[in-house]
Design an enzyme around this catalytic site. Structure first.
Site, PDB file in Angstrom:
ATOM      1  N   ASP A 239       0.302   5.041   1.069  1.00 18.29           N
ATOM      2  CA  ASP A 239      -0.640   5.866   1.830  1.00 18.29           C
ATOM      3  C   ASP A 239      -0.188   7.324   1.677  1.00 18.29           C
ATOM      4  O   ASP A 239      -0.528   7.982   0.699  1.00 18.29           O
ATOM      5  CB  ASP A 239      -0.610   5.366   3.277  1.00 18.29           C
ATOM      6  CG  ASP A 239      -1.684   5.963   4.168  1.00 18.29           C
ATOM      7  OD1 ASP A 239      -2.263   6.993   3.807  1.00 18.29           O
ATOM      8  OD2 ASP A 239      -1.933   5.424   5.260  1.00 18.29           O
TER       9      ASP A 239
ATOM     10  N   ILE B 248       0.828  -1.217   0.000  1.00 19.12           N
ATOM     11  CA  ILE B 248       0.000   0.000   0.000  1.00 19.12           C
ATOM     12  C   ILE B 248       0.859   1.262   0.000  1.00 19.12           C
ATOM     13  O   ILE B 248       1.903   1.310   0.659  1.00 19.12           O
ATOM     14  CB  ILE B 248      -0.976   0.004   1.208  1.00 19.12           C
ATOM     15  CG1 ILE B 248      -1.933   1.192   1.146  1.00 19.12           C
ATOM     16  CG2 ILE B 248      -0.240  -0.032   2.525  1.00 19.12           C
ATOM     17  CD1 ILE B 248      -3.120   1.080   2.096  1.00 19.12           C
TER      18      ILE B 248
HETATM   19  C1  PRP Z   1       2.699   0.157   5.395  1.00 17.83           C
HETATM   20  C2  PRP Z   1       2.924  -0.219   3.933  1.00 17.83           C
HETATM   21  C3  PRP Z   1       3.943   0.772   3.490  1.00 17.83           C
HETATM   22  C4  PRP Z   1       3.655   1.990   4.339  1.00 17.83           C
HETATM   23  C5  PRP Z   1       2.912   3.003   3.526  1.00 17.83           C
HETATM   24  O1  PRP Z   1       3.636  -0.496   6.173  1.00 17.83           O
HETATM   25  O2  PRP Z   1       3.380  -1.536   3.802  1.00 17.83           O
HETATM   26  O3  PRP Z   1       5.274   0.304   3.700  1.00 17.83           O
HETATM   27  O4  PRP Z   1       2.870   1.559   5.444  1.00 17.83           O
HETATM   28  O5  PRP Z   1       2.659   4.169   4.261  1.00 17.83           O
HETATM   29  P1  PRP Z   1       3.063   5.618   3.774  1.00 17.83           P
HETATM   30  O6  PRP Z   1       2.772   5.717   2.286  1.00 17.83           O
HETATM   31  O7  PRP Z   1       2.164   6.520   4.580  1.00 17.83           O
HETATM   32  O8  PRP Z   1       4.497   5.829   4.055  1.00 17.83           O
HETATM   33  P2  PRP Z   1       3.514  -0.646   7.761  1.00 17.83           P
HETATM   34  O9  PRP Z   1       4.345   0.402   8.387  1.00 17.83           O
HETATM   35  O10 PRP Z   1       2.070  -0.745   8.136  1.00 17.83           O
HETATM   36  O11 PRP Z   1       4.280  -1.991   8.057  1.00 17.83           O
HETATM   37  P3  PRP Z   1       3.923  -3.504   7.632  1.00 17.83           P
HETATM   38  O12 PRP Z   1       4.089  -3.568   6.121  1.00 17.83           O
HETATM   39  O13 PRP Z   1       4.959  -4.304   8.347  1.00 17.83           O
HETATM   40  O14 PRP Z   1       2.517  -3.801   8.063  1.00 17.83           O
END
Ligand code: PRP
Length: 175
Positions: A101, A99
């Site tokens: 975000d 994702i």
């Molecule tokens: C999520 C996703 C991205 C990030 C995106 O990881 O996998 O790496 O957040 O967010 P951003 O665009 O706002 O920077 P998360 O930190 O939830 O870790 P995970 O993949 O281990 O669940």
């Protein structure tokens, strides 16, 4: 906890993953050194599916970052927890994310990977929350644009739960 409401079905995901894999395979058809860099943890299912559908030579690396400060919303601060293990100098790199975000993580990752002097760095993400973007970052291969909802499944979690759902669903974090 109530069950997530289906946003993108398993069938829709698998159809889109195949389309992306075909596009990537065509775009890198002249390359024998494509490195898929999965971003832990969330990309592990998407990476596994897309990697197996490519028809070109490819290798797999992983990178780990920490981006969420308070467990639910990104703070914009990104920290490198684990860099790629293999040498990617002179190779084509495709970052595989679950994702995008705010975009901070992907932008940071592009910088980190470019410092290893690869031939190219491109990006692939299953879903993107366009309206949450805080920084401009290009997603070369995108599965789906979604709204600002809390999504789980197909690698995505809420407090480590629901990562292994075969579909992408919406939850209310208060559930
Ligand atoms: C999520 C996703 C991205 C990030 C995106 O990881 O996998 O790496 O957040 O967010 P951003 O665009 O706002 O920077 P998360 O930190 O939830 O870790 P995970 O993949 O281990 O669940």
């Amino acid at each position: 906890m109530t069950l997530p409401v289906v946003l993108i079905s398993e069938e829709e995901i698998q159809t889109r993953v195949l389309e992306l894999a075909e596009q990537i395979s065509a775009d890198y058809s002249d390359s024998d050194d494509l490195v898929l860099v999965g971003v832990l943890k969330g990309s592990f299912i998407f990476l596994a599916d897309i990697a197996r559908r490519l028809t070109i030579p490819r290798t797999i690396e992983f990178i780990a970052v920490s981006s969420y400060g308070n467990g639910s919303r990104s703070t914009g601060a990104v920290r490198l927890l684990m860099d790629v293990r293999g040498n990617i100098e002179g190779k084509h790199v495709l970052i595989v994310e679950d994702i995008v975000d705010t975009g901070h993580t992907l932008k940071y990752l592009i910088g980190i990977l470019e410092s290893h002097r690869p031939t190219s760095v491109k990006t692939c993400a299953l879903v993107r929350k366009a309206e949450r973007a805080e920084v401009e970052v290009n997603v070369d291969y995108l599965g789906f644009d979604i709204g600002d909802e809390w999504v789980v499944g197909y690698g995505l979690d809420y407090a480590e739960r629901n990562r292994t759902l075969p579909y992408i669903g919406v939850i209310s974090p208060d559930d």
